[in-house]
Design a protein around this motif. Structure first.
Motif, PDB file in Angstrom:
ATOM      1  N   SER A 135       0.803  -1.218   0.000  1.00 46.71           N
ATOM      2  CA  SER A 135       0.000   0.000   0.000  1.00 46.71           C
ATOM      3  C   SER A 135       0.849   1.287   0.000  1.00 46.71           C
ATOM      4  O   SER A 135       2.028   1.246  -0.335  1.00 46.71           O
ATOM      5  N   HIS A 166       4.913   9.976   7.924  1.00 48.44           N
ATOM      6  CA  HIS A 166       6.072  10.456   7.159  1.00 48.44           C
ATOM      7  C   HIS A 166       7.281  10.575   8.086  1.00 48.44           C
ATOM      8  O   HIS A 166       8.395  10.228   7.715  1.00 48.44           O
ATOM      9  N   HIS A 212       2.511  16.343  -0.952  1.00 48.75           N
ATOM     10  CA  HIS A 212       1.251  15.597  -1.056  1.00 48.75           C
ATOM     11  C   HIS A 212       0.654  15.925  -2.419  1.00 48.75           C
ATOM     12  O   HIS A 212       0.371  17.096  -2.709  1.00 48.75           O
ATOM     13  N   ASP A 245       3.588  12.003  -2.565  1.00 48.72           N
ATOM     14  CA  ASP A 245       2.774  10.998  -1.882  1.00 48.72           C
ATOM     15  C   ASP A 245       1.353  11.159  -2.411  1.00 48.72           C
ATOM     16  O   ASP A 245       0.724  12.196  -2.192  1.00 48.72           O
ATOM     17  N   ALA A 247      -2.148   9.631  -2.144  1.00 51.25           N
ATOM     18  CA  ALA A 247      -3.020   8.694  -1.428  1.00 51.25           C
ATOM     19  C   ALA A 247      -4.498   8.949  -1.722  1.00 51.25           C
ATOM     20  O   ALA A 247      -5.351   8.191  -1.264  1.00 51.25           O
ATOM     21  N   SER A 282      -5.765   2.603  -1.191  1.00 50.24           N
ATOM     22  CA  SER A 282      -6.609   2.340  -0.010  1.00 50.24           C
ATOM     23  C   SER A 282      -7.909   3.130  -0.072  1.00 50.24           C
ATOM     24  O   SER A 282      -8.994   2.585   0.129  1.00 50.24           O
ATOM     25  N   ARG A 291      -4.029  -3.619   1.249  1.00 49.56           N
ATOM     26  CA  ARG A 291      -2.663  -3.122   1.093  1.00 49.56           C
ATOM     27  C   ARG A 291      -2.213  -3.112  -0.373  1.00 49.56           C
ATOM     28  O   ARG A 291      -1.289  -3.857  -0.770  1.00 49.56           O
TER      29      ARG A 291
HETATM   30  C1  LIG Z   1      -0.797  11.297   3.098  1.00 47.07           C
HETATM   31  C2  LIG Z   1      -0.931   9.819   3.184  1.00 47.07           C
HETATM   32  N1  LIG Z   1      -0.007   9.049   2.616  1.00 47.07           N
HETATM   33  C3  LIG Z   1      -0.075   7.728   2.639  1.00 47.07           C
HETATM   34  C4  LIG Z   1      -1.104   7.087   3.271  1.00 47.07           C
HETATM   35  C5  LIG Z   1      -1.035   5.604   3.198  1.00 47.07           C
HETATM   36  O1  LIG Z   1      -2.096   4.836   3.432  1.00 47.07           O
HETATM   37  P1  LIG Z   1      -2.088   3.284   3.138  1.00 47.07           P
HETATM   38  O2  LIG Z   1      -0.818   2.718   3.656  1.00 47.07           O
HETATM   39  O3  LIG Z   1      -3.278   2.796   3.863  1.00 47.07           O
HETATM   40  O4  LIG Z   1      -2.202   3.136   1.673  1.00 47.07           O
HETATM   41  C6  LIG Z   1      -2.104   7.843   3.916  1.00 47.07           C
HETATM   42  C7  LIG Z   1      -3.195   7.230   4.659  1.00 47.07           C
HETATM   43  O5  LIG Z   1      -3.869   7.768   5.468  1.00 47.07           O
HETATM   44  C8  LIG Z   1      -2.018   9.247   3.850  1.00 47.07           C
HETATM   45  O6  LIG Z   1      -2.944  10.040   4.399  1.00 47.07           O
END
Ligand SMILES: Cc1ncc(COP(=O)(O)O)c(C=O)c1O
Length: 438
Positions: A135, A166, A212, A245, A247, A282, A291
C-alpha cells in the motif's frame, strides 16, 4: 517440557523458581524506547470503549456511508463476485518480486496520466521504474529506503503539519528530518510564502522534498496550479528531489486527472528533474486492509537499461523486506482498470464518495452559521478531501470528547467522512459549545 503425571496434558506445571530474579537479570529489552501508540489508533480504541449512544468518530481516515458504516465500492463488490466465479486455480500463487506487471503499468498510467500511447508518452514511460508495495505506507517506506541508500540525501523536508507516518518512515532510515511551513493558522490557509522562503533559504542540492499530490493530510489545503509551478521551478533551480505521496487520487475531487495535476505537471514540464511517487489504492478503491500500492521512480533518462537497473535494485530491497506484495487487492484494481466499463463504474463510485464528503462539509458549515458559532468557518467548505483542519484547539478537542463524545485528533483534524445526515447537527452543536465555553 515434561508433563507431570499428576496433572492432565492440558495443565502446565510452573518451572522451579529461577535463582536469578528480574532485578539481577533484567530483560535484554528492558531499556526499549517508550513510543506512544499512533494517536489515531489510540483515539479509535477510546471511541470503541465509549458506550454513549450518540458518540461520533471523526478520527480515522476511512470512508463511511451516510449510515456511518464501511462502504465496499459497488465496482469492487462486482469484481469480487466475478473473480470468485472465475475460480482461477492460480489466484493464490506468488507474484513476482516486483509485483503484478499489468497492475503496475495500469497504476503508472493512472497517476502519470498516460492513455494516448503517443511516442512522447512511450518515451516518458521508459523513464519510470515501478514496483508493487504494501500500500501507500509501503511505497513511502520503499522510497525512503531506496533513496537513503542510493541518493543519500542530507535531509528530507516534510510539511508542517503532515501525515505523522512520514516522520516515522524517515526517522527509521536515519535521515535528518526538517519541516517547511505549510499551514497559516491565522488565515486558515496554505502558507505558500512560508514554504517557499524556508526552502529557498535552507534546502540544499540533493535534499528530498515530500509533497502531497492532492488533498493534503491533515489540512485539506493544496497549492494552486500557479503555486505548483513555482514549487516545481524551485525544486529544479535548487536541485531538490521531489517525493510525491499520492493517497487520494480521484477521492479528493472526484476527478482522477485533476487530482494528479501536480504530478503530471512535474513529469511533463521538468524533463531533467528526477523524482518519485508513492501511490496508494486504499482510499480511492476502499481497499484499506488489502494493502494495494506502488512505488514509481522517475529518472531523467528514457532508457530501458537504467529503468531495469533501478527496478532490480528495488527488487533486491523488496526481497529482503517482504518478498513480494499480496495479490488479492491488486487483482481487483487491475480488473477494474483494464475494463473501460468497469472503470466508468469506478468513476461513479468516486463521485458518490467525494460528493457525500462535500455535502457533509456544507451541512456542518450551514449549521454552524445557523447557530452563529463565533469564528469563521468557510474553510470547512473550501478545504478538500477526507479531512478538515477545523481550527479547534487541543483543549476544545478534549472537551468535544469528554463532554460530547465526539472523537477527533487534538490537532483539530476532523475526518469529514464520520459525519452523517443524522449526526451532523449534534456535532455542530458540540462544536458550538466548545468554541463558546473552552
Ligand atoms: C498522506 C498519506 N499518505 C499515505 C497514506 C497511506 O495509506 P495506506 O498505507 O493505507 O495506503 C495515507 C493514509 O492515510 C495518507 O494520508
Amino acid at each position: 517440557m515434561t508433563i507431570n503425571s499428576a496433572s492432565g496434558p492440558d495443565s502446565y506445571a510452573a518451572p522451579a523458581a529461577s535463582t536469578l530474579d528480574a532485578a539481577s537479570n533484567p530483560s535484554l529489552f528492558s531499556e526499549l524506547p517508550r513510543y506512544q501508540i499512533d494517536s489515531v489508533f489510540a483515539l479509535i480504541a477510546d471511541y470503541i470503549a465509549d458506550t454513549h449512544p450518540e458518540k461520533v468518530s471523526l478520527g480515522p481516515g476511512v470512508y463511511r456511508d451516510d449510515q456511518g458504516a464501511p462502504w465496499p465500492l459497488n465496482v469492487v463488490e462486482k469484481v469480487e463476485k466475478q473473480l470468485f466465479e472465475k475460480n482461477d486455480a492460480g489466484r493464490h500463487e506468488y507474484l513476482t518480486i516486483a509485483g503484478d506487471g499489468t497492475f503496475l503499468e495500469l497504476a503508472r498510467d493512472l497517476c502519470f496520466g498516460f492513455g494516448e500511447g503517443t511516442p512522447e508518452e512511450e518515451k516518458l514511460k521508459l523513464k519510470i521504474a515501478s514496483v508493487q508495495t504494501i500500500s501507500g505506507t509501503g511505497a513511502n517506506h520503499m522510497g525512503a529506503l531506496f533513496l537513503s541508500k542510493y541518493l543519500k540525501p542530507a535531509r528530507v523536508w516534510i510539511s508542517d503539519p503532515t501525515w505523522m507516518n512520514h516522520h516515522t518512515i524517515w526517522e527509521l532510515q536515519g535521515v535528518e528530518r526538517r519541516t517547511y511551513p505549510y499551514y497559516h493558522a491565522e488565515k486558515r490557509a496554505f502558507d505558500f510564502e512560508g514554504m517557499m522562503a524556508t526552502l529557498e533559504e535552507q534546502a540544499e542540492k540533493n535534499d528530498v522534498i515530500l509533497l502531497h499530490a492532492c488533498a493534503h493530510n491533515p489540512t485539506g489545503l493544496d497549492p494552486t496550479k500557479e503555486q505548483w509551478k513555482a514549487i516545481a521551478d524551485l525544486c529544479e533551480r535548487k536541485g531538490l528531489f521531489p517525493f510525491f505521496d499520492s493517497a487520494y487520487q480521484g477521492f479528493a475531487s472526484g476527478n482522477l486527472t485533476e487530482d494528479s495535476w501536480s504530478v503530471q505537471y512535474f513529469l511533463r514540464n521538468k524533463p531533467n528533474m528526477e523524482m518519485c511517487l508513492a501511490q496508494s489504492f486504499s482510499k480511492n478503491f476502499g481497499l484499506y486492509g488489502q494493502r494495494v500500492g506502488a512505488f514509481h521512480l522517475v529518472s531523467n533518462e528514457p532508457s530501458s537499461e537504467l529503468r531495469e537497473s533501478i527496478k532490480v535494485n528495488l527488487c533486491h530491497l523488496i526481497r529482503g523486506e517482504y518478498s513480494m506484495a499480496p495479490r488479492g487487492g491488486s487483482t481487483i484494481v487491475k480488473t477494474v482498470l483494464l475494463d473501460e466499463q468497469l472503470k466508468k463504474e469506478w468513476q461513479n463510485d468516486l463521485t458518490i464518495m467525494s460528493d457525500r464528503i462535500k455535502v457533509m462539509r456544507k451541512a456542518l458549515y450551514d449549521e454552524l452559521q445557523r447557530l452563529g458559532t463565533p469564528g469563521t468557518w468557510e474553510h470547512l467548505v473550501t478545504q478538500i478531501g477526507m479531512f478538515s483542519y477545523t481550527g479547534l484547539t487541543a483543549a476544545q478537542c478534549h472537551a468535544l470528547r469528554g463532554k460530547h463524545h465526539v472523537y477527533m485528533l487534538d490537532s483539530g483534524r476532523a475526518s469529514i467522512t464520520g459525519l452523517t445526515s443524522e449526526n451532523v447537527v449534534y456535532v455542530a452543536r458540540a462544536f458550538d459549545d466548545v468554541v463558546r465555553n473552552n
